[in-house]
Write an enzyme that holds these catalytic residues in place. Structure first.
Site: not given
Length: 288
Positions: A11-13, A38, A103-104, A127, A131
């Site tokens: 992923g991005q991070l 997994d 997350t926000d 989502y 979270k």
């Protein structure tokens, strides 16, 4: 030498942490994604962690497809909540430091000032709900964990707003972008650096921390900045969210207050435009 396990490595991070890891050779790094670990296989997760035996876990993995999550509640709950509970519990039982990225979207977007960590949560989509459930489970199973809430993440890796806009601005004469959702973007490379500052800090201080870049903007203003830096010749118009319906509702205001992470760990937070320039310079090197 402490062993760090990074989940969601592709992923991005996770990708930005991999880049940074070469400078932090005091740690042994293990990068895993779905193929190697997994997280949806809940029955085997703890035993897999026993084998890997990390002293630090950075959980970057999540089901982040916000619109798809509306019809994939079970998968979202497994990846954003249930596996987090297992990793947090394992960490608590095995003297392992646990950093969990959130997350926000745990907020409902009705605020009008930058949100502090103790602000009331009230997610308005699946989502955000899953979270938040992950945060609650994390704190319950491991009160010594660190949770990092972030927003509007982009990077030179993966799919994100900056890359999509850069491509569309070269393909089209005009674009419409939502102008009534307010927050601040996060360059994943800056968040990766912040995590390493925390891990290198002499004192581990558990709790929830906010991190995004500085600045208060809409997605429309973000697009204008991308246009300006990229010198794209494309007309950008601002539109209300109501003109661009999506399966998942988005928070209208989710700007994060970063005072706590700065004061506790001495993390420096760059302005979003400064970081956007860096990312787009990297993209120019790899994109045609």
């Amino acid at each position: 030498m402490k062993k760090i396990l990074v989940t969601g490595a592709h992923g991005q991070l996770g990708s930005e942490l991999k880049v940074l890891s070469t400078k932090y050779t005091q740690f042994e790094w293990i990068f895993t994604d779905r193929e190697e670990l997994d997280l949806s296989n809940l029955d085997e997760l703890a035993s897999k962690l026993d084998i890997l035996n990390p002293q630090i876990i950075i959980n970057c993995a999540a089901h982040t497809a916000v619109d798809r999550a509306e019809s994939e509640f079970e998968l979202s709950d497994i990846l954003n909540h249930q596996c987090v509970a297992i990793m947090a519990k394992w960490s608590a039982q095995n003297n392992c430091q646990f950093v969990h990225v959130s997350t926000d979207y745990v907020f409902d977007g009705t605020a009008s000032v930058a949100l502090k960590e103790e602000a009331i949560t009230n997610p308005i989509n699946v989502y955000g709900q899953t979270k938040l459930a992950g945060e609650i489970a994390c704190i319950r199973e491991n009160p010594d964990a660190i949770i990092l809430r972030t927003s509007w993440v982009y990077s030179s890796f993966g799919a994100n707003f900056v890359k999509t806009m850069s491509r569309l601005m070269q393909e089209r004469d005009s674009l419409n972008v939502v102008n009534d959702q307010i927050g601040s973007p996060t360059y994943a490379a800056d968040l990766a650096k912040a995590i390493l500052v925390i891990l290198s800090h002499p004192k581990w201080t558990a709790g929830i921390y906010n991190f995004s870049n500085e600045g208060e903007i809409s997605w429309y203003e973000f697009a204008l900045a991308i246009k300006e830096i990229g010198e794209f010749d494309c007309s950008i118009s601002g539109i209300p969210s109501s003109a661009y319906p999506t399966p998942a509702k988005r928070p209208q205001y989710s700007l994060l207050d970063k005072s706590k992470i700065k004061n506790t760990f001495g993390v420096s937070v760059p302005h979003y435009k400064e970081s956007l320039v860096q990312c787009m310079e990297l993209l120019n090197k790899v994109l045609p």
